[in-house]
Design a protein around this motif. Structure first.
Motif, PDB file in Angstrom:
ATOM      1  N   LYS A   1       0.838  -1.210   0.000  1.00  0.00           N
ATOM      2  CA  LYS A   1       0.000   0.000   0.000  1.00  0.00           C
ATOM      3  C   LYS A   1       0.870   1.257   0.000  1.00  0.00           C
ATOM      4  O   LYS A   1       0.546   2.249  -0.659  1.00  0.00           O
ATOM      5  CB  LYS A   1      -0.919  -0.008   1.219  1.00  0.00           C
ATOM      6  CG  LYS A   1      -2.033  -1.046   1.146  1.00  0.00           C
ATOM      7  CD  LYS A   1      -2.881  -1.033   2.398  1.00  0.00           C
ATOM      8  CE  LYS A   1      -3.970  -2.108   2.328  1.00  0.00           C
ATOM      9  NZ  LYS A   1      -4.774  -2.161   3.584  1.00  0.00           N
ATOM     10  N   LEU A   2       1.985   1.197   0.733  1.00  0.00           N
ATOM     11  CA  LEU A   2       2.902   2.329   0.754  1.00  0.00           C
ATOM     12  C   LEU A   2       3.490   2.575  -0.635  1.00  0.00           C
ATOM     13  O   LEU A   2       3.592   3.722  -1.081  1.00  0.00           O
ATOM     14  CB  LEU A   2       4.027   2.068   1.759  1.00  0.00           C
ATOM     15  CG  LEU A   2       5.156   3.114   1.812  1.00  0.00           C
ATOM     16  CD1 LEU A   2       4.599   4.474   2.226  1.00  0.00           C
ATOM     17  CD2 LEU A   2       6.265   2.665   2.757  1.00  0.00           C
TER      18      LEU A   2
ATOM     19  N   ALA B   1       2.099   1.818  -3.506  1.00  0.00           N
ATOM     20  CA  ALA B   1       1.039   2.377  -4.361  1.00  0.00           C
ATOM     21  C   ALA B   1       0.869   3.870  -4.092  1.00  0.00           C
ATOM     22  O   ALA B   1       0.647   4.665  -5.021  1.00  0.00           O
ATOM     23  CB  ALA B   1      -0.270   1.634  -4.111  1.00  0.00           C
ATOM     24  N   TRP B   2       1.005   4.262  -2.819  1.00  0.00           N
ATOM     25  CA  TRP B   2       0.905   5.680  -2.475  1.00  0.00           C
ATOM     26  C   TRP B   2       2.106   6.453  -3.009  1.00  0.00           C
ATOM     27  O   TRP B   2       1.962   7.553  -3.560  1.00  0.00           O
ATOM     28  CB  TRP B   2       0.808   5.823  -0.963  1.00  0.00           C
ATOM     29  CG  TRP B   2       0.739   7.256  -0.510  1.00  0.00           C
ATOM     30  CD1 TRP B   2      -0.363   8.068  -0.481  1.00  0.00           C
ATOM     31  CD2 TRP B   2       1.843   8.058  -0.048  1.00  0.00           C
ATOM     32  NE1 TRP B   2      -0.032   9.321  -0.020  1.00  0.00           N
ATOM     33  CE2 TRP B   2       1.327   9.346   0.255  1.00  0.00           C
ATOM     34  CE3 TRP B   2       3.192   7.814   0.143  1.00  0.00           C
ATOM     35  CZ2 TRP B   2       2.136  10.371   0.729  1.00  0.00           C
ATOM     36  CZ3 TRP B   2       3.997   8.827   0.621  1.00  0.00           C
ATOM     37  CH2 TRP B   2       3.473  10.090   0.915  1.00  0.00           C
ATOM     38  N   LEU B   3       3.293   5.890  -2.860  1.00  0.00           N
ATOM     39  CA  LEU B   3       4.501   6.553  -3.344  1.00  0.00           C
ATOM     40  C   LEU B   3       4.467   6.738  -4.858  1.00  0.00           C
ATOM     41  O   LEU B   3       5.024   7.708  -5.384  1.00  0.00           O
ATOM     42  CB  LEU B   3       5.744   5.746  -2.958  1.00  0.00           C
ATOM     43  CG  LEU B   3       6.138   5.750  -1.481  1.00  0.00           C
ATOM     44  CD1 LEU B   3       7.277   4.760  -1.224  1.00  0.00           C
ATOM     45  CD2 LEU B   3       6.553   7.154  -1.036  1.00  0.00           C
TER      46      LEU B   3
ATOM     47  N   ARG C   1       2.224   7.710  -6.655  1.00  0.00           N
ATOM     48  CA  ARG C   1       1.471   8.904  -7.041  1.00  0.00           C
ATOM     49  C   ARG C   1       2.283  10.190  -6.855  1.00  0.00           C
ATOM     50  O   ARG C   1       1.844  11.268  -7.255  1.00  0.00           O
ATOM     51  CB  ARG C   1       0.179   8.991  -6.229  1.00  0.00           C
ATOM     52  CG  ARG C   1      -0.810   7.873  -6.498  1.00  0.00           C
ATOM     53  CD  ARG C   1      -2.182   8.199  -5.930  1.00  0.00           C
ATOM     54  NE  ARG C   1      -2.180   8.200  -4.455  1.00  0.00           N
ATOM     55  CZ  ARG C   1      -2.429   7.134  -3.712  1.00  0.00           C
ATOM     56  NH1 ARG C   1      -2.697   5.969  -4.296  1.00  0.00           N
ATOM     57  NH2 ARG C   1      -2.431   7.222  -2.395  1.00  0.00           N
ATOM     58  N   VAL C   2       3.464  10.077  -6.249  1.00  0.00           N
ATOM     59  CA  VAL C   2       4.249  11.276  -5.931  1.00  0.00           C
ATOM     60  C   VAL C   2       4.823  11.964  -7.168  1.00  0.00           C
ATOM     61  O   VAL C   2       4.688  13.177  -7.323  1.00  0.00           O
ATOM     62  CB  VAL C   2       5.372  10.927  -4.925  1.00  0.00           C
ATOM     63  CG1 VAL C   2       6.312  12.111  -4.730  1.00  0.00           C
ATOM     64  CG2 VAL C   2       4.767  10.503  -3.586  1.00  0.00           C
TER      65      VAL C   2
ATOM     66  N   GLU D   1       4.520   0.180 -10.798  1.00  0.00           N
ATOM     67  CA  GLU D   1       3.359   0.921 -10.324  1.00  0.00           C
ATOM     68  C   GLU D   1       3.383   2.364 -10.828  1.00  0.00           C
ATOM     69  O   GLU D   1       2.347   2.919 -11.220  1.00  0.00           O
ATOM     70  CB  GLU D   1       3.317   0.896  -8.796  1.00  0.00           C
ATOM     71  CG  GLU D   1       2.052   1.472  -8.187  1.00  0.00           C
ATOM     72  CD  GLU D   1       0.803   0.691  -8.553  1.00  0.00           C
ATOM     73  OE1 GLU D   1      -0.271   1.320  -8.658  1.00  0.00           O
ATOM     74  OE2 GLU D   1       0.893  -0.541  -8.749  1.00  0.00           O
TER      75      GLU D   1
ATOM     76  N   GLN E   1       0.520   4.175 -13.157  1.00  0.00           N
ATOM     77  CA  GLN E   1      -0.170   5.403 -12.749  1.00  0.00           C
ATOM     78  C   GLN E   1       0.191   6.580 -13.656  1.00  0.00           C
ATOM     79  O   GLN E   1      -0.650   7.448 -13.911  1.00  0.00           O
ATOM     80  CB  GLN E   1       0.163   5.710 -11.290  1.00  0.00           C
ATOM     81  CG  GLN E   1      -0.377   4.669 -10.310  1.00  0.00           C
ATOM     82  CD  GLN E   1      -0.486   5.181  -8.897  1.00  0.00           C
ATOM     83  OE1 GLN E   1      -0.616   6.368  -8.672  1.00  0.00           O
ATOM     84  NE2 GLN E   1      -0.446   4.277  -7.925  1.00  0.00           N
TER      85      GLN E   1
END
Length: 459
Positions: free
Chosen positions: A95-96, A98-100, A102-103, A139, A143
């Motif tokens: 999950k981390l 996937a969040w990263l 988007r940075v 990932e 994205q």
């Protein structure tokens, strides 16, 4: 689904120019690491016949008695790889990532960002760094495509793999940790003493070298990023984010209810944390075992239950098979060199071409060459560590410089050696030739920084 292979027209930097013969040579002539270990055993045996008084019986006996010499070390190395892979695939870490992903807001920053995150993960543990670099590259590619940002996927993967170039400077560095572990196979070469990690991994000059490598390579990735409008190979629309495998945790019996409970893994995880706190509070140092227990504690706290841990372990186990076969051969090589006196022959030869100032850089270069034949960092230390430590002792060089020089050389030529790139490439769906043109840039930039650091500390 794996990504299709990029065409040579699109992936020009990796397949044209001076890198084409290198690509061809690596793909056609570099055999498996296991084959290298077997061939190296034969070479060392022949060298023992030539340069020492040992006869066939002496060589075979030294080899056979040495085979079991690294069993404890082999287990420690396998655990580092296994636990790193498990940690990277736990739910919170995925999950981390996937969040990263988007940075990054543009392609150039995406390449630098992947390299930075992979480098930091590799400094924590090399197994984690390899998996994180590949998963994050994929990932971000997915994205970015959804946001209309054109990124060159092979360069993204190369940036993820390039983070591996600092692993032996960090928390899971097998050479420095072995030197810090009492009664390790390096103990005899160290006169029965240990070298604390404060003089290797956490030495000021090594920390500066880490920072230097990350800054230089990060800038290089920004410089080689395709210009706006240049053709790039994007991840195909048919490829989506890699999903975690579903864990079959159907609860039907009392035993299943126990396996599906988080209580047991949580209790053991907290107990390990308590042990680690007590260990360091009582003045205990960082060793290979302590590093592994810290990763295991983190995993036990992150997984949902024993079901998930068993599932992740099964997925990671295939990565340690080759190590289990290679390390007895490396131990046998060390047995030949120790029993016949070949270590002294090699170290004397190295001393003859070195002095206290040049030792570190020459050790770096020799370790980089040896890494092509022994791609495992732990295996390389078994073969080369005693030689370099003996040479350092003869020249009056600080043994910590010898330890880190071999560590630097091992991680340095991983950028050319395809062995550790294989799991990354499998996740990305690429081949070594697709990223080699870029990892050579990492090889050159990091090599300059590491050589400069060793020269500086040797003055």
């Amino acid at each position: 689904m794996s990504a299709p292979k990029p065409s040579t027209q699109v992936n020009a930097a990796a397949s044209k120019g001076i890198m084409r013969p290198v690509n061809r040579f690596l793909e056609q002539w570099i055999p498996s690491a296991l084959t290298f270990a077997i061939v190296l055993t034969l070479i060392v045996a022949v060298l023992a016949f030539i340069f020492t008084d040992a006869g066939p019986t002496d060589v075979v006996t030294g080899w056979g008695e040495g085979l079991a010499g690294l069993l404890e070390f082999m287990t420690q190395m396998c655990l580092i790889l296994l636990l790193g892979h498990i940690l990277a695939n736990t739910g919170p870490v995925r999950k981390l990532l996937a969040w990263l992903a988007r940075v990054p807001g543009n392609a150039t920053f995406a390449y630098v960002f992947v390299f930075l995150v992979a480098a930091l993960a590799s400094l924590i543990t090399w197994g984690l760094g390899l998996v994180v670099g590949a998963l994050l590259a994929r990932e971000i590619a997915v994205q970015s495509r959804e946001r209309g940002i054109k990124v060159h996927f092979p360069l993204l993967v190369a940036a993820g793999y390039s983070g591996f170039v600092v692993w032996h400077m960090g928390y899971s560095g097998s050479g420095p940790l072995t030197a810090a572990t009492p009664d390790s196979f390096l103990s005899e070469s160290l006169g029965g003493k240990t070298i604390p990690v404060s003089e290797t991994i956490f030495a000021g000059w090594n920390l500066l070298a880490i920072l230097g490598v990350i800054i230089v390579c990060g800038l290089l990735f920004a410089l080689i990023a395709p210009k706006s409008g240049a053709p790039v190979y994007e991840l195909p629309a048919s490829v989506s984010s890699e999903k975690q495998s579903e864990v079959d945790d159907e609860v039907g019996t009392p035993a299943d209810r126990i396996d599906a409970s988080r209580v047991l893994t949580l209790i053991v995880g907290l107990a390990l944390v308590a042990y680690l706190i007590i260990h360091f509070a009582q003045g205990g140092g960082l060793t290979l075992d302590i590093v592994n227990w810290s990763f295991l504690a983190l995993i036990l706290l992150l997984v949902r239950n024993p079901f998930e841990l068993i599932h992740l372990t099964k997925e990671a186990a295939s990565n340690v098979g080759e190590i289990l076969l290679q390390f007895p051969l490396y131990a046998g090589i060390l047995g030949i060199m120790s029993s016949t006196g070949l270590i002294a022959v090699f170290s004397d030869a190295f001393v003859s071409i070195s002095n206290t100032t040049t030792f570190g850089v020459l050790a770096l270069l020799s370790a980089g060459l040896v890494n092509f034949f022994v791609p495992s960092g732990g295996g390389q230390f078994a073969v080369q560590g005693p030689i370099m430590l003996d040479a350092a002792n003869q020249l009056g060089v600080d043994p910590s410089i010898a330890i880190m020089a071999v560590s630097y050389g091992d991680q340095w030529t991983n950028m050319l050696q395809p062995f550790w790139a294989l799991p990354v490439l499998a996740i990305a769906g690429l081949k070594m030739r697709d990223i080699l043109g870029y990892t050579v840039i990492t090889f050159l930039g990091s090599g300059v920084v590491m050589a400069a650091a060793l020269l500086f500390v040797s003055l």
